[in-house]
Motif scaffolding. Structure first.
Motif, PDB file in Angstrom:
ATOM      1  N   SER A 119      -2.729  -1.835   2.480  1.00  0.00           N
ATOM      2  CA  SER A 119      -1.396  -1.508   1.967  1.00  0.00           C
ATOM      3  C   SER A 119      -0.585  -0.868   3.089  1.00  0.00           C
ATOM      4  CB  SER A 119      -1.497  -0.543   0.780  1.00  0.00           C
ATOM      5  OG  SER A 119      -2.154  -1.151  -0.310  1.00  0.00           O
ATOM      6  N   VAL A 120       0.665  -1.308   3.223  1.00  0.00           N
ATOM      7  CA  VAL A 120       1.540  -0.784   4.274  1.00  0.00           C
ATOM      8  C   VAL A 120       2.923  -0.521   3.695  1.00  0.00           C
ATOM      9  CG1 VAL A 120       0.350  -1.911   6.206  1.00  0.00           C
ATOM     10  CG2 VAL A 120       2.153  -3.138   4.975  1.00  0.00           C
ATOM     11  N   LYS A 123       8.787  -1.196   5.068  1.00  0.00           N
ATOM     12  CA  LYS A 123       9.500  -1.404   6.333  1.00  0.00           C
ATOM     13  C   LYS A 123       8.667  -2.239   7.312  1.00  0.00           C
ATOM     14  CE  LYS A 123       7.941   2.950   8.460  1.00  0.00           C
ATOM     15  NZ  LYS A 123       8.376   4.227   9.080  1.00  0.00           N
ATOM     16  N   LEU A 124       7.331  -2.120   7.247  1.00  0.00           N
ATOM     17  CA  LEU A 124       6.495  -2.921   8.132  1.00  0.00           C
ATOM     18  C   LEU A 124       6.458  -4.377   7.679  1.00  0.00           C
ATOM     19  CD1 LEU A 124       3.445  -0.612   8.982  1.00  0.00           C
ATOM     20  CD2 LEU A 124       5.626  -0.898  10.175  1.00  0.00           C
ATOM     21  N   VAL A 125       6.453  -4.598   6.355  1.00  0.00           N
ATOM     22  CA  VAL A 125       6.504  -5.971   5.853  1.00  0.00           C
ATOM     23  C   VAL A 125       7.810  -6.630   6.278  1.00  0.00           C
ATOM     24  CG1 VAL A 125       6.515  -7.414   3.786  1.00  0.00           C
ATOM     25  CG2 VAL A 125       4.983  -5.442   3.922  1.00  0.00           C
ATOM     26  N   ILE A 184      -3.847  -8.344   8.222  1.00  0.00           N
ATOM     27  CA  ILE A 184      -4.032  -8.856   6.865  1.00  0.00           C
ATOM     28  C   ILE A 184      -2.945  -8.336   5.940  1.00  0.00           C
ATOM     29  CG2 ILE A 184      -5.524  -8.668   4.828  1.00  0.00           C
ATOM     30  CD1 ILE A 184      -7.918  -8.794   6.749  1.00  0.00           C
ATOM     31  N   ALA A 185      -2.648  -7.040   6.033  1.00  0.00           N
ATOM     32  CA  ALA A 185      -1.631  -6.445   5.172  1.00  0.00           C
ATOM     33  C   ALA A 185      -0.274  -7.128   5.351  1.00  0.00           C
ATOM     34  CB  ALA A 185      -1.510  -4.953   5.464  1.00  0.00           C
ATOM     35  N   LEU A 187       0.326 -10.195   6.688  1.00  0.00           N
ATOM     36  CA  LEU A 187       0.298 -11.599   6.264  1.00  0.00           C
ATOM     37  C   LEU A 187       0.360 -11.707   4.750  1.00  0.00           C
ATOM     38  CD1 LEU A 187      -2.329 -13.152   8.715  1.00  0.00           C
ATOM     39  CD2 LEU A 187       0.166 -13.227   8.850  1.00  0.00           C
ATOM     40  N   ARG A 188      -0.329 -10.829   4.043  1.00  0.00           N
ATOM     41  CA  ARG A 188      -0.228 -10.829   2.579  1.00  0.00           C
ATOM     42  C   ARG A 188       1.188 -10.496   2.140  1.00  0.00           C
ATOM     43  NH1 ARG A 188      -5.957  -7.682   1.138  1.00  0.00           N
ATOM     44  NH2 ARG A 188      -7.330  -9.412   1.769  1.00  0.00           N
ATOM     45  N   GLY A 189       1.858  -9.637   2.906  1.00  0.00           N
ATOM     46  CA  GLY A 189       3.250  -9.328   2.601  1.00  0.00           C
ATOM     47  C   GLY A 189       4.153 -10.543   2.711  1.00  0.00           C
ATOM     48  N   LEU A 190       3.771 -11.510   3.551  1.00  0.00           N
ATOM     49  CA  LEU A 190       4.518 -12.771   3.665  1.00  0.00           C
ATOM     50  C   LEU A 190       4.154 -13.753   2.560  1.00  0.00           C
ATOM     51  CD1 LEU A 190       4.189 -13.560   7.495  1.00  0.00           C
ATOM     52  CD2 LEU A 190       6.014 -12.299   6.340  1.00  0.00           C
ATOM     53  N   GLY A 191       3.068 -13.467   1.823  1.00  0.00           N
ATOM     54  CA  GLY A 191       2.572 -14.416   0.829  1.00  0.00           C
ATOM     55  C   GLY A 191       1.513 -15.346   1.382  1.00  0.00           C
ATOM     56  N   LEU A 192       1.000 -15.055   2.590  1.00  0.00           N
ATOM     57  CA  LEU A 192      -0.033 -15.892   3.206  1.00  0.00           C
ATOM     58  C   LEU A 192      -1.402 -15.290   2.892  1.00  0.00           C
ATOM     59  CD1 LEU A 192      -0.527 -18.347   5.080  1.00  0.00           C
ATOM     60  CD2 LEU A 192      -0.490 -16.754   7.008  1.00  0.00           C
ATOM     61  N   PRO A 193      -2.267 -16.004   2.164  1.00  0.00           N
ATOM     62  CA  PRO A 193      -3.596 -15.456   1.868  1.00  0.00           C
ATOM     63  C   PRO A 193      -4.354 -15.146   3.158  1.00  0.00           C
ATOM     64  CG  PRO A 193      -3.146 -17.378   0.503  1.00  0.00           C
ATOM     65  CD  PRO A 193      -2.060 -17.323   1.538  1.00  0.00           C
ATOM     66  N   ALA A 194      -4.961 -13.961   3.193  1.00  0.00           N
ATOM     67  CA  ALA A 194      -5.694 -13.548   4.387  1.00  0.00           C
ATOM     68  C   ALA A 194      -6.896 -12.723   3.963  1.00  0.00           C
ATOM     69  CB  ALA A 194      -4.795 -12.737   5.316  1.00  0.00           C
ATOM     70  N   ARG A 195      -7.997 -12.879   4.701  1.00  0.00           N
ATOM     71  CA  ARG A 195      -9.202 -12.125   4.376  1.00  0.00           C
ATOM     72  C   ARG A 195      -9.802 -11.524   5.642  1.00  0.00           C
ATOM     73  NH1 ARG A 195     -13.115 -17.237   2.535  1.00  0.00           N
ATOM     74  NH2 ARG A 195     -13.339 -18.176   4.604  1.00  0.00           N
ATOM     75  N   TYR A 196     -10.643 -10.524   5.427  1.00  0.00           N
ATOM     76  CA  TYR A 196     -11.303  -9.782   6.496  1.00  0.00           C
ATOM     77  C   TYR A 196     -12.622 -10.481   6.837  1.00  0.00           C
ATOM     78  CZ  TYR A 196     -13.041  -5.477   8.832  1.00  0.00           C
ATOM     79  OH  TYR A 196     -13.510  -4.549   9.722  1.00  0.00           O
TER      80      TYR A 196
END
Length: 280
Positions: A119-120, A123-125, A184-185, A187-196
Motif C-alpha cells: 500500500s502506498v 501521490k505515488l500512484v 508491485i504497489a 503497478l497494482r495502482g495502474l490496474g496491472l496485476p503483479a505478484r512478489y
C-alpha cells in the motif's frame, strides 16, 4: 542456452537460551516451471528430526518440521540442483480495458488488490500513472520499475523486514524486498496485476564452472500481460536464466523463506548464507 546451478541455502538460528520446542516451516525449494526444472532438492535439519512437505495455496512447496526437545540452535540446509533457460519473447499484451475486465473476474483480482505491504500514498500512484501514460502493459511495467530504481538505491542494511514501500521511497534506499514491494504497489495502482517472486539470483553472469560463489536470496516481480512475465526492478532486467524461482505470492508474507514459533526466552538472530555453483 540452458544453465545448471547448484544452490546451498543455510539458515542457522541460535537462541539466547535453549528453546524448549519449536515449530517451523521453510520455503526454500525451487519450483519446476516453463524455463526452470528442479533436478534435485532436499531440506535437512539439525538437530535431526522428521520433515514433511506440502504445497501451499500459492503453489509453493513448503517443508515443515517440529523440534520437541530442548535445543540451543537449529540449522536448516536447503540444497538444490536447477536447470534454467533464457525467457522467451514477451506475449502480446491485452489492452488496458480488456486487462481490467479479466482481472476483475478471475484470481488475478488477488494481484491487483493492495495488501498491507503493498500500500502506498495516492501521490505515488499518480507519479506512476504519469510515467506510464500512453504506454502498453509491458512498457508500463518497465517504466514504473525504472522510476522506482531511479528513486530507491539498493543499499543493504538501510531497511528492515517491516519497512513499508512509502518509507523506502522517502529515504531513497532499500533492498530488493523494498524495491519489489514498491514496484508491485505502483503497478497494482495502474490496474496491472503483479505478484512478489522469492528466489535466488546467481551473482556472477559468467561464473566459472564448479567454482562456488557466495550469494543471497533475491526478490523480483511477475506482472500479468496475457501471461505472467518476470522482471527484476532492482537490476532493471527481465528475469532470466540466472534467476531461480522458489515462491510467488501477493507479497513477502506469502513466501517467507523461514518462519515459525518457539517456546523460550526472547533473543537470538538467524545467520543466513547462500552458495551457488554453476555446474553446466
Amino acid at each position: 542456452m540452458a544453465r545448471r546451478l547448484r544452490i546451498r541455502h543455510t539458515t542457522r538460528v541460535s537462541y539466547a537460551q535453549p528453546a524448549a520446542s519449536s515449530h517451523n516451516e521453510v520455503r526454500m525449494t525451487p519450483l519446476t516451471l516453463p524455463g526452470q526444472t528442479t533436478l534435485d532438492a532436499r531440506v535437512t535439519v539439525q538437530p535431526a528430526t522428521a520433515v514433511w512437505s506440502y504445497w501451499d495455496y500459492w503453489g509453493t512447496q513448503v517443508t515443515g518440521f517440529d523440534l520437541l526437545e530442548p535445543h540451543e540452535e537449529v540449522t536448516i540446509t536447503a540444497s538444490s540442483l536447477v536447470e534454467t533457460a533464457a525467457p522467451g519473447p514477451l506475449p502480446a499484451a491485452p489492452g488496458w480495458v480488456e486487462l481490467a475486465e479479466r482481472a476483475s473476474g478471475s484470481r488475478l483480482l488477488e494481484f491487483v488488490t493492495p495488501t498491507v505491504r503493498t500500500s502506498v500514498p495516492k501521490k505515488l500512484v499518480k507519479k506512476a500513472r504519469v510515467a506510464a501514460e500512453g504506454l502498453g502493459p509491458h512498457e508500463a511495467a518497465e517504466a514504473v520499475s525504472g522510476m522506482v530504481a531511479d528513486r530507491v538505491a539498493y543499499l543493504p542494511g538501510t531497511t528492515g523486514v517491516n519497512t513499508s514501500p512509502a518509507e523506502a521511497w522517502d529515504q531513497r534506499a532499500g533492498v530488493c524486498q523494498d524495491i519489489t514491494h514498491l514496484t508491485i504497489a505502483l503497478l497494482r495502482g495502474l490496474g496491472l496485476p503483479a505478484r512478489y517472486v522469492s528466489g535466488y539470483l546467481h551473482p556472477e553472469r559468467e561464473a566459472e564452472l564448479n567454482r562456488p560463489v557466495a550469494g543471497q536470496s533475491h526478490a523480483w516481480i511477475d506482472y500479468w500481460a496475457g501471461e505472467w512475465c518476470g522482471y527484476d526492478p532492482t537490476n532493471r532486467v527481465r528475469a532470466g536464466e540466472d534467476h531461480v524461482v522458489v515462491g510467488r505470492g501477493r507479497d513477502y508474507d506469502d513466501v517467507t523463506p523461514h518462519k515459525g514459533i518457539y517456546r523460550g526466552v526472547p533473543g537470538g538472530a538467524p545467520e543466513v548464507t547462500v552458495e551457488f555453483t554453476r555446474v553446466a
